[in-house]
Design a protein around this motif. Structure first.
Motif, mmCIF file in Angstrom:
data_model
loop_
_atom_site.group_PDB
_atom_site.id
_atom_site.type_symbol
_atom_site.label_atom_id
_atom_site.label_comp_id
_atom_site.label_asym_id
_atom_site.label_seq_id
_atom_site.Cartn_x
_atom_site.Cartn_y
_atom_site.Cartn_z
ATOM 1 N N ASP A 1 0.839 -1.382 -0.193
ATOM 2 C CA ASP A 1 -0.022 0.085 -0.087
ATOM 3 C C ASP A 1 0.771 1.264 0.107
ATOM 4 O OD1 ASP A 1 -2.660 1.306 0.092
ATOM 5 O OD2 ASP A 1 -2.191 1.838 2.118
ATOM 6 N N VAL A 2 1.976 1.197 0.725
ATOM 7 C CA VAL A 2 2.966 2.297 0.695
ATOM 8 C C VAL A 2 3.409 2.698 -0.839
ATOM 9 C CG1 VAL A 2 5.300 3.036 1.696
ATOM 10 C CG2 VAL A 2 3.736 1.988 3.079
ATOM 11 N N VAL A 3 3.850 1.550 -1.377
ATOM 12 C CA VAL A 3 4.426 1.604 -2.765
ATOM 13 C C VAL A 3 3.215 2.134 -3.612
ATOM 14 C CG1 VAL A 3 5.436 0.374 -4.804
ATOM 15 C CG2 VAL A 3 6.321 0.066 -2.468
ATOM 16 N N TYR A 4 2.176 1.550 -3.495
ATOM 17 C CA TYR A 4 0.997 2.127 -4.391
ATOM 18 C C TYR A 4 0.704 3.534 -4.285
ATOM 19 C CZ TYR A 4 -4.008 2.445 -5.931
ATOM 20 O OH TYR A 4 -4.856 2.733 -6.455
ATOM 21 N N ARG A 5 0.523 4.000 -3.046
ATOM 22 C CA ARG A 5 0.274 5.440 -2.910
ATOM 23 C C ARG A 5 1.458 6.206 -3.515
ATOM 24 N NH1 ARG A 5 -3.111 6.515 1.787
ATOM 25 N NH2 ARG A 5 -4.601 4.337 2.190
ATOM 26 N N ARG A 6 2.718 6.085 -3.153
ATOM 27 C CA ARG A 6 3.669 6.820 -3.924
ATOM 28 C C ARG A 6 3.513 6.710 -5.512
ATOM 29 N NH1 ARG A 6 9.577 4.681 -1.786
ATOM 30 N NH2 ARG A 6 8.256 2.908 -1.414
ATOM 31 N N LEU A 7 3.092 5.670 -6.097
ATOM 32 C CA LEU A 7 3.040 5.656 -7.465
ATOM 33 C C LEU A 7 1.743 6.503 -8.118
ATOM 34 C CD1 LEU A 7 3.808 4.445 -10.218
ATOM 35 C CD2 LEU A 7 2.521 2.416 -9.589
ATOM 36 N N VAL A 8 0.708 6.287 -7.201
ATOM 37 C CA VAL A 8 -0.767 6.956 -7.807
ATOM 38 C C VAL A 8 -0.529 8.609 -7.579
ATOM 39 C CG1 VAL A 8 -1.973 4.802 -7.803
ATOM 40 C CG2 VAL A 8 -1.985 6.281 -5.623
ATOM 41 N N LYS A 9 0.175 9.172 -6.582
ATOM 42 C CA LYS A 9 0.674 10.371 -6.303
ATOM 43 C C LYS A 9 1.315 10.963 -7.475
ATOM 44 C CE LYS A 9 0.549 10.728 -1.412
ATOM 45 N NZ LYS A 9 1.288 10.905 -0.115
ATOM 46 N N ARG A 10 2.197 10.074 -8.192
ATOM 47 C CA ARG A 10 2.832 10.551 -9.325
ATOM 48 C C ARG A 10 2.458 10.680 -10.748
ATOM 49 N NH1 ARG A 10 8.631 10.028 -8.863
ATOM 50 N NH2 ARG A 10 8.640 11.137 -10.661
ATOM 51 N N VAL A 11 1.373 9.552 -10.981
ATOM 52 C CA VAL A 11 1.145 9.690 -12.372
ATOM 53 C C VAL A 11 -0.513 8.942 -12.114
ATOM 54 C CG1 VAL A 11 2.089 7.076 -12.515
ATOM 55 C CG2 VAL A 11 1.677 8.605 -14.377
ATOM 56 N N GLU A 12 -1.210 9.386 -13.041
ATOM 57 C CA GLU A 12 -2.838 8.698 -13.015
ATOM 58 C C GLU A 12 -2.659 7.500 -13.630
ATOM 59 O OE1 GLU A 12 -6.953 10.054 -15.039
ATOM 60 O OE2 GLU A 12 -5.364 11.692 -15.017
ATOM 61 N N LEU A 13 -3.521 6.723 -13.053
ATOM 62 C CA LEU A 13 -3.624 5.407 -13.532
ATOM 63 C C LEU A 13 -5.174 4.662 -13.658
ATOM 64 C CD1 LEU A 13 -0.915 3.676 -11.496
ATOM 65 C CD2 LEU A 13 -0.713 4.230 -13.845
#
Length: 154
Positions: A118-130
């Protein structure tokens, strides 16, 4: 153009880059200096991209593997570059591939425990729209390796 000896050298080195040149030379029936020259030529010509150390994931504290399947509504070059930068900045994402088929990308994520995803997921979706992300937890590694077949090298 490489020959069977070169292929054998590549096979030995990709399984253990720390193999002494003396051992490699003996296995391919060459003198040490001739073997060393061949290795240097293979490096210079790009067959050997780099030499790395593979860490034990358990001892490194990241024994868990999650594969994240990603769908996006964006396919423009600028979005792809933004995505590439985003995943490059997240060290837990150790591999990423663009796919054909139902999903656009697959990410290999190594973690200390599954809850850390979940930590990794949140970092990713803060940076780019999926559009959609679906994750699967690896239960067991049946085969793992970094060696590629050398029979096709020309």
């Amino acid at each position: 153009m490489i020959d069977d000896r070169d292929r054998k050298i590549l096979d030995i080195l990709q399984r253990d880059a720390a193999t002494p040149v003396t051992d490699i030379a003996e296995k391919v029936s060459l003198s040490i200096s001739a073997c060393s020259r061949r290795i240097q030529k293979l490096e210079e010509s790009g067959y050997i991209a780099r030499r790395i150390v593979v860490l034990d994931r358990e001892k490194s504290g990241v024994p868990t593997t999650v594969y994240a399947l990603v769908k996006t509504a964006h396919h423009a070059d600028d979005w792809i570059e933004e995505f590439r930068r985003a995943i490059s900045d997240i060290p837990e994402i150790v591999e990423a591939h663009r796919l054909t088929g139902h999903y656009d990308y697959i990410l290999k994520v190594v973690l200390p425990r599954v809850e850390h995803y979940d930590v990794v997921y949140r970092r990713l979706v803060k940076r780019v729209e999926l559009f959609d992300v679906s994750a699967s937890i690896s239960m067991e590694t049946l085969k793992q390796g970094f060696a590629v077949p050398v029979d096709y090298a020309e």
